[in-house]
Design a protein around this motif. Structure first.
Motif, PDB file in Angstrom:
ATOM      1  N   CYS A   6      32.297  41.586  39.801  1.00 45.31           N
ATOM      2  CA  CYS A   6      33.568  41.069  40.306  1.00 45.31           C
ATOM      3  C   CYS A   6      33.399  39.806  41.152  1.00 45.31           C
ATOM      4  O   CYS A   6      34.382  39.136  41.459  1.00 45.31           O
ATOM      5  CB  CYS A   6      34.316  42.145  41.094  1.00 45.31           C
ATOM      6  SG  CYS A   6      33.471  42.685  42.582  1.00 45.31           S
ATOM      7  N   TYR A   7      32.175  39.463  41.492  1.00 46.75           N
ATOM      8  CA  TYR A   7      31.930  38.236  42.256  1.00 46.75           C
ATOM      9  C   TYR A   7      31.814  37.013  41.357  1.00 46.75           C
ATOM     10  O   TYR A   7      31.861  35.883  41.836  1.00 46.75           O
ATOM     11  CB  TYR A   7      30.682  38.390  43.125  1.00 46.75           C
ATOM     12  CG  TYR A   7      30.804  39.544  44.088  1.00 46.75           C
ATOM     13  CD1 TYR A   7      31.626  39.450  45.207  1.00 46.75           C
ATOM     14  CD2 TYR A   7      30.159  40.740  43.851  1.00 46.75           C
ATOM     15  CE1 TYR A   7      31.781  40.513  46.069  1.00 46.75           C
ATOM     16  CE2 TYR A   7      30.296  41.810  44.717  1.00 46.75           C
ATOM     17  CZ  TYR A   7      31.113  41.694  45.815  1.00 46.75           C
ATOM     18  OH  TYR A   7      31.265  42.751  46.670  1.00 46.75           O
ATOM     19  N   ALA A   8      31.671  37.235  40.058  1.00 46.00           N
ATOM     20  CA  ALA A   8      31.595  36.131  39.094  1.00 46.00           C
ATOM     21  C   ALA A   8      33.003  35.602  38.829  1.00 46.00           C
ATOM     22  O   ALA A   8      33.959  36.365  38.701  1.00 46.00           O
ATOM     23  CB  ALA A   8      30.961  36.610  37.793  1.00 46.00           C
ATOM     24  N   ALA A   9      33.119  34.292  38.753  1.00 46.97           N
ATOM     25  CA  ALA A   9      34.426  33.642  38.593  1.00 46.97           C
ATOM     26  C   ALA A   9      35.164  34.087  37.341  1.00 46.97           C
ATOM     27  O   ALA A   9      36.391  34.174  37.335  1.00 46.97           O
ATOM     28  CB  ALA A   9      34.251  32.123  38.590  1.00 46.97           C
ATOM     29  N   CYS A  11      34.972  37.052  35.794  1.00 46.05           N
ATOM     30  CA  CYS A  11      35.006  38.510  35.642  1.00 46.05           C
ATOM     31  C   CYS A  11      36.442  39.012  35.475  1.00 46.05           C
ATOM     32  O   CYS A  11      37.312  38.719  36.301  1.00 46.05           O
ATOM     33  CB  CYS A  11      34.367  39.185  36.851  1.00 46.05           C
ATOM     34  SG  CYS A  11      34.361  40.981  36.706  1.00 46.05           S
ATOM     35  N   PRO A  12      36.714  39.778  34.418  1.00 49.07           N
ATOM     36  CA  PRO A  12      38.075  40.282  34.193  1.00 49.07           C
ATOM     37  C   PRO A  12      38.535  41.269  35.271  1.00 49.07           C
ATOM     38  O   PRO A  12      39.728  41.485  35.444  1.00 49.07           O
ATOM     39  CB  PRO A  12      37.994  40.963  32.830  1.00 49.07           C
ATOM     40  CG  PRO A  12      36.595  40.905  32.386  1.00 49.07           C
ATOM     41  CD  PRO A  12      35.803  40.095  33.339  1.00 49.07           C
ATOM     42  N   THR A  13      37.602  41.843  35.999  1.00 49.32           N
ATOM     43  CA  THR A  13      37.967  42.747  37.091  1.00 49.32           C
ATOM     44  C   THR A  13      38.854  42.036  38.105  1.00 49.32           C
ATOM     45  O   THR A  13      39.731  42.646  38.726  1.00 49.32           O
ATOM     46  CB  THR A  13      36.701  43.283  37.794  1.00 49.32           C
ATOM     47  OG1 THR A  13      35.891  43.937  36.837  1.00 49.32           O
ATOM     48  CG2 THR A  13      37.038  44.239  38.912  1.00 49.32           C
ATOM     49  N   ARG A  14      38.667  40.749  38.256  1.00 48.87           N
ATOM     50  CA  ARG A  14      39.464  39.986  39.216  1.00 48.87           C
ATOM     51  C   ARG A  14      40.954  40.016  38.879  1.00 48.87           C
ATOM     52  O   ARG A  14      41.789  39.982  39.768  1.00 48.87           O
ATOM     53  CB  ARG A  14      38.986  38.541  39.296  1.00 48.87           C
ATOM     54  CG  ARG A  14      37.674  38.413  40.030  1.00 48.87           C
ATOM     55  CD  ARG A  14      37.381  36.969  40.281  1.00 48.87           C
ATOM     56  NE  ARG A  14      36.148  36.808  41.011  1.00 48.87           N
ATOM     57  CZ  ARG A  14      35.767  35.654  41.530  1.00 48.87           C
ATOM     58  NH1 ARG A  14      36.511  34.575  41.395  1.00 48.87           N
ATOM     59  NH2 ARG A  14      34.631  35.567  42.178  1.00 48.87           N
ATOM     60  N   GLN A  15      41.288  40.069  37.602  1.00 46.22           N
ATOM     61  CA  GLN A  15      42.697  40.147  37.214  1.00 46.22           C
ATOM     62  C   GLN A  15      43.325  41.427  37.749  1.00 46.22           C
ATOM     63  O   GLN A  15      44.454  41.418  38.239  1.00 46.22           O
ATOM     64  CB  GLN A  15      42.838  40.087  35.694  1.00 46.22           C
ATOM     65  CG  GLN A  15      42.422  38.778  35.098  1.00 46.22           C
ATOM     66  CD  GLN A  15      42.414  38.819  33.574  1.00 46.22           C
ATOM     67  OE1 GLN A  15      42.621  39.863  32.970  1.00 46.22           O
ATOM     68  NE2 GLN A  15      42.160  37.672  32.973  1.00 46.22           N
ATOM     69  N   ILE A  16      42.585  42.514  37.659  1.00 49.59           N
ATOM     70  CA  ILE A  16      43.097  43.792  38.166  1.00 49.59           C
ATOM     71  C   ILE A  16      43.153  43.764  39.689  1.00 49.59           C
ATOM     72  O   ILE A  16      44.121  44.240  40.287  1.00 49.59           O
ATOM     73  CB  ILE A  16      42.239  44.955  37.643  1.00 49.59           C
ATOM     74  CG1 ILE A  16      42.338  45.009  36.116  1.00 49.59           C
ATOM     75  CG2 ILE A  16      42.674  46.277  38.256  1.00 49.59           C
ATOM     76  CD1 ILE A  16      41.349  45.932  35.454  1.00 49.59           C
ATOM     77  N   LEU A  17      42.148  43.189  40.315  1.00 47.59           N
ATOM     78  CA  LEU A  17      42.168  43.081  41.777  1.00 47.59           C
ATOM     79  C   LEU A  17      43.331  42.211  42.245  1.00 47.59           C
ATOM     80  O   LEU A  17      43.925  42.476  43.292  1.00 47.59           O
ATOM     81  CB  LEU A  17      40.837  42.539  42.289  1.00 47.59           C
ATOM     82  CG  LEU A  17      39.646  43.484  42.136  1.00 47.59           C
ATOM     83  CD1 LEU A  17      38.359  42.776  42.545  1.00 47.59           C
ATOM     84  CD2 LEU A  17      39.844  44.758  42.921  1.00 47.59           C
ATOM     85  N   ASP A  18      43.668  41.183  41.482  1.00 46.29           N
ATOM     86  CA  ASP A  18      44.841  40.363  41.804  1.00 46.29           C
ATOM     87  C   ASP A  18      46.108  41.214  41.807  1.00 46.29           C
ATOM     88  O   ASP A  18      46.969  41.061  42.666  1.00 46.29           O
ATOM     89  CB  ASP A  18      45.016  39.212  40.807  1.00 46.29           C
ATOM     90  CG  ASP A  18      44.075  38.063  41.063  1.00 46.29           C
ATOM     91  OD1 ASP A  18      43.496  37.987  42.166  1.00 46.29           O
ATOM     92  OD2 ASP A  18      43.911  37.221  40.154  1.00 46.29           O
ATOM     93  N   ARG A  19      46.223  42.103  40.843  1.00 49.80           N
ATOM     94  CA  ARG A  19      47.403  42.971  40.763  1.00 49.80           C
ATOM     95  C   ARG A  19      47.451  43.899  41.976  1.00 49.80           C
ATOM     96  O   ARG A  19      48.479  44.096  42.584  1.00 49.80           O
ATOM     97  CB  ARG A  19      47.364  43.782  39.459  1.00 49.80           C
ATOM     98  CG  ARG A  19      48.576  44.604  39.219  1.00 49.80           C
ATOM     99  CD  ARG A  19      49.769  43.809  38.731  1.00 49.80           C
ATOM    100  NE  ARG A  19      49.429  43.072  37.536  1.00 49.80           N
ATOM    101  CZ  ARG A  19      49.482  41.734  37.446  1.00 49.80           C
ATOM    102  NH1 ARG A  19      49.893  41.000  38.439  1.00 49.80           N
ATOM    103  NH2 ARG A  19      49.149  41.119  36.343  1.00 49.80           N
TER     104      ARG A  19
END
Length: 122
Positions: A6-9, A11-19
């Protein structure tokens, strides 16, 4: 499957973290956890959200599989939103964050006042 970074620019996990980090999404999920609601009922329940913002967030939540939209054949068409089983798991997780915020509100506000006072004194 390899664990996401999730620290990689990219990373699709960031989309979920944005939500999860979107206050409107969290408030909508918590409301829908209790019962399905119509669009205008959601808008009345969430003070400060615009019609446009509510529409955008509901579409995003639907796209993510967290909310279900159901059109009811009436004149005019009635639209009802409900939480999906996946959305309920997220609502359960963020409810703990809401509890934390409510439990620690006084301490956070006191820390903010101290910080602001130090800035003014400097």
């Amino acid at each position: 499957m390899k664990r996401a970074n999730c620290y990689a620019a990219d990373c699709p996990t960031r989309q979920i973290l944005d939500r999860i980090g979107d206050k409107w999404a969290v408030l909508i999920l918590l409301l829908l956890r209790d019962e399905p609601m119509r669009f205008n009922a959601l808008r009345r329940a969430i003070e400060g959200i615009s019609q446009k913002m509510l529409s955008q967030v509901l579409k995003s939540l639907e796209r993510d599989g967290l909310v279900r939209r159901r059109a009811i054949a009436t004149v005019p068409v009635t639209v009802e939103y409900s939480i999906t089983p996946l959305g309920a798991t997220l609502a359960g997780a963020v409810d703990g964050l809401r509890d934390w915020a409510e439990s620690n509100l006084k301490d956070v506000l006191a820390a903010q006042r101290r910080y602001d006072a130090q800035l003014k004194a400097a």
